[in-house]
Design a protein around this motif. Structure first.
Motif, PDB file in Angstrom:
ATOM      1  N   ALA A   1       0.844  -1.188   0.000  1.00 32.71           N
ATOM      2  CA  ALA A   1       0.000   0.000   0.000  1.00 32.71           C
ATOM      3  C   ALA A   1       0.881   1.240   0.000  1.00 32.71           C
ATOM      4  O   ALA A   1       1.956   1.257   0.612  1.00 32.71           O
ATOM      5  CB  ALA A   1      -0.916  -0.012   1.219  1.00 32.71           C
ATOM      6  N   THR A   2       0.433   2.297  -0.679  1.00 32.13           N
ATOM      7  CA  THR A   2       1.225   3.495  -0.906  1.00 32.13           C
ATOM      8  C   THR A   2       0.628   4.686  -0.169  1.00 32.13           C
ATOM      9  O   THR A   2      -0.595   4.919  -0.236  1.00 32.13           O
ATOM     10  CB  THR A   2       1.281   3.807  -2.410  1.00 32.13           C
ATOM     11  N   VAL A   3       1.472   5.467   0.487  1.00 31.70           N
ATOM     12  CA  VAL A   3       1.017   6.688   1.153  1.00 31.70           C
ATOM     13  C   VAL A   3       0.698   7.733   0.088  1.00 31.70           C
ATOM     14  O   VAL A   3       1.516   8.019  -0.791  1.00 31.70           O
ATOM     15  CB  VAL A   3       2.085   7.230   2.113  1.00 31.70           C
TER      16      VAL A   3
ATOM     17  N   ASP B   1      -3.343   8.734   4.599  1.00 31.73           N
ATOM     18  CA  ASP B   1      -4.155   8.019   3.621  1.00 31.73           C
ATOM     19  C   ASP B   1      -3.280   7.129   2.742  1.00 31.73           C
ATOM     20  O   ASP B   1      -2.195   7.541   2.307  1.00 31.73           O
ATOM     21  CB  ASP B   1      -4.920   9.001   2.739  1.00 31.73           C
ATOM     22  N   PHE B   2      -3.774   5.926   2.460  1.00 34.17           N
ATOM     23  CA  PHE B   2      -3.080   4.940   1.642  1.00 34.17           C
ATOM     24  C   PHE B   2      -3.946   4.528   0.463  1.00 34.17           C
ATOM     25  O   PHE B   2      -5.176   4.508   0.550  1.00 34.17           O
ATOM     26  CB  PHE B   2      -2.762   3.670   2.445  1.00 34.17           C
TER      27      PHE B   2
ATOM     28  N   CYS C   1       2.187   2.161   9.852  1.00 33.48           N
ATOM     29  CA  CYS C   1       2.053   1.289   8.687  1.00 33.48           C
ATOM     30  C   CYS C   1       0.800   0.438   8.824  1.00 33.48           C
ATOM     31  O   CYS C   1       0.224   0.318   9.913  1.00 33.48           O
ATOM     32  CB  CYS C   1       3.285   0.408   8.498  1.00 33.48           C
TER      33      CYS C   1
ATOM     34  N   SER D   1       2.357  -2.257   3.890  1.00 31.57           N
ATOM     35  CA  SER D   1       2.358  -0.915   3.307  1.00 31.57           C
ATOM     36  C   SER D   1       3.755  -0.323   3.425  1.00 31.57           C
ATOM     37  O   SER D   1       4.637  -0.869   4.091  1.00 31.57           O
ATOM     38  CB  SER D   1       1.366   0.001   4.042  1.00 31.57           C
ATOM     39  N   GLU D   2       3.940   0.791   2.738  1.00 34.70           N
ATOM     40  CA  GLU D   2       5.114   1.603   3.024  1.00 34.70           C
ATOM     41  C   GLU D   2       5.094   1.995   4.502  1.00 34.70           C
ATOM     42  O   GLU D   2       4.028   2.139   5.105  1.00 34.70           O
ATOM     43  CB  GLU D   2       5.108   2.885   2.188  1.00 34.70           C
TER      44      GLU D   2
ATOM     45  N   TRP E   1       5.357   4.780   6.941  1.00 40.04           N
ATOM     46  CA  TRP E   1       5.256   6.244   6.994  1.00 40.04           C
ATOM     47  C   TRP E   1       6.138   6.751   8.119  1.00 40.04           C
ATOM     48  O   TRP E   1       6.060   6.283   9.254  1.00 40.04           O
ATOM     49  CB  TRP E   1       3.799   6.622   7.214  1.00 40.04           C
TER      50      TRP E   1
END
Length: 509
Positions: free
Chosen positions: A413-415, A435-436, A491, A500-501, A503
């Motif tokens: 998942a990307t921020v 937000d992702f 994350c 996810s990335e 954060w």
């Protein structure tokens, strides 16, 4: 092996802070520079390394910077009026895949840079001639020195269409260079080397370039460079391939003149003024103003870390341990409406990704400076080797620069947004919302959220999936207590493993 959440621990805040022969005058043919009208000499990368090694054994001597007043006193607009005539481009009439244009010395670009064309293993000076330039939309002054020399050069190629040579890359000023990929505009820059970035910084110079004449079928251009500074010298080789992604293969041998405690390898510089998060230093109609909006880092195990950039009230340096798979400054927002700027077109600025070639040990560092001007870079990111450079011990480095748009990880998942504001139910807390965007494989998965802080408390961690099946939001409240600086991380997790990335964020009072 550690998962993504463990791959990017934030470290404490760090403290800031003669081969070149003189060329005789050469004839011009049809307005073109004639490099081989001057004496050509044998050239090889080994020759350049020998030159750099010998230069490092001698005391540093700054490059020539004396100019006639008419050039030395030029302001920004005055320097921009010094225009190279496109019809004088090197190789213009030779049906080659590249052309070279040159920058005049003047204003903030006073230092002389010697240029050579390499052909069949022999290098000849590219000779300056004032007739190559227009000056304030008229002829150049007749009394300029005949051997004034150049400040730098730019590379043109059929980047966007086959019948036109676009500007694809520029080498100008100290060891700075920049490039674009297809359909992009110039934004952030790279540098050959950094020394003591964020402290009493030293700016090494590329003193000379040797540019290999391409063959008609070549898709890349080879450029060699000699770097020199108070602390070190260096022999560089660039293999430059413009295209849908413009790629620089960079290799260098650096010769320290002195011990260097803080050497910056593959440094990138960019501009960040504001976005939806953080302070806004100007009364301006545009929602966002930046060339880059985040530092992206990749670990060898596939994990990624995302640090949103900031325009802080005071300068700050962060350091991130990771396994060295790469890092880059990224412009993640790609829609024009995010900037509403029809002139600057920040939505078309390139990302730059640094791919190490070989094993790099050390950490990625990020410098953020307060700024009120979008004309100045206030962001720097670089690789800091674990072992300090020692006098007399050459250092070899190799890496690949990808100019274009960094591909997102298909598995993580990307921020896409970071926001914060006062926690309305607790006056002493700060609310954070991240937000992702989820990859398809995670769109219906049962996810959990994790958030933490160094030396501070985190409360009310929530995961919200109501915005859509491909969207996820982590929110939490930070209670910093008496701390004026707190490192945050968050994350998404699937089956208790990061998906996810990571954060990463620094909150300051």
């Amino acid at each position: 092996m550690a998962g993504p959440a463990a791959a990017f621990p934030s470290l404490p805040l760090l403290d800031r802070r003669s081969f070149l022969a003189a060329a005789p005058a050469a004839a011009l043919a049809a307005g073109l520079a004639a490099p081989h009208a001057a004496v050509a000499r044998a050239f090889s990368p080994a020759d350049l390394q020998a030159r750099a090694r010998a230069l490092a054994a001698r005391p540093y001597k700054p490059p020539p910077a004396e100019l006639p007043p008419i050039l030395a006193n030029l302001d920004y607009d005055g320097y921009r009026s010094l225009r190279f005539r496109p019809e004088a481009a090197l190789w213009r009439n030779d049906r080659l895949p590249f052309q070279l244009q040159f920058f005049h010395r003047g204003g903030g670009y006073a230092k002389r840079v010697d240029l050579f064309e390499v052909r069949d293993g022999r290098a000849a000076p590219i000779v300056y001639n004032r007739e190559q330039f227009s000056f304030r939309d008229g002829p150049a002054p007749a009394d300029l020195p005949a051997d004034l020399g150049f400040a730098g050069f730019r590379i043109h190629s059929p980047l966007n269409r086959s019948d036109y040579f676009d500007e694809a890359a520029v080498f100008l000023g100290a060891s700075y260079f920049r490039a674009v990929a297809k359909d992009q505009l110039y934004g952030l820059s790279a540098r050959g080397l950094g020394v003591d970035i964020g402290a009493r910084e030293e700016f090494p110079d590329f003193r000379a370039f040797w540019i290999e004449r391409p063959a008609a079928e070549d898709t890349s251009l080879i450029v060699h460079a000699l770097l020199d500074s108070l602390s070190c010298t260096g022999a560089y080789r660039f293999v430059i391939a413009p295209g849908r992604e413009t790629v620089f293969d960079v290799s260098a041998r650096i010769y320290p003149r002195t011990d260097i405690s803080s050497l910056a390898i593959a440094p990138l510089t960019s501009m960040y003024m504001w976005s939806g998060e953080g302070r806004r230093p100007a009364d301006d109609f545009r929602p966002e103003v930046h060339d880059s909006d985040g530092l992206l880092m990749a670990a060898g195990d596939g994990g990624r870390g995302w640090r949103p950039l900031s325009n802080p009230p005071s300068s700050q340096i962060s350091a991130f341990q990771q396994l060295g798979a790469g890092y880059g400054l990224v412009q993640r927002r790609r829609d024009l409406d995010a900037y509403a700027d029809l002139e600057a077109r920040y939505d078309r600025r390139p990302d730059v990704w640094v791919e190490p070639l070989g094993e790099w040990q050390g950490d990625v560092r990020l410098l953020e400076l307060p700024s009120t001007s979008e004309a100045q870079d206030n962001i720097a990111a670089w690789w800091s080797p674990a072992t300090p450079a020692r006098r007399g011990q050459p250092l070899d480095v190799a890496y690949r620069l990808h100019w274009g748009q960094v591909a997102e990880s298909g598995a993580l998942a990307t921020v896409v947004a970071t926001r914060s504001g006062a926690a309305h139910d607790h006056a002493d807390r700060r609310l954070f919302v991240i937000d992702f965007i989820l990859p398809a494989a995670l769109s219906r998965a049962e996810l959990t959220a994790e958030a933490s802080a160094t030396d501070a408390d985190v409360h009310e961690i929530h995961l919200d999936r109501t915005a859509g099946e491909r969207n996820a939001r982590i929110s939490f409240q930070l209670d910093p207590g008496r701390n004026r600086k707190v490192e945050l991380r968050a994350c998404l997790k699937l089956s208790d493993k990061p998906c996810s990335e990571v954060w990463l964020y620094r909150w300051t009072a």
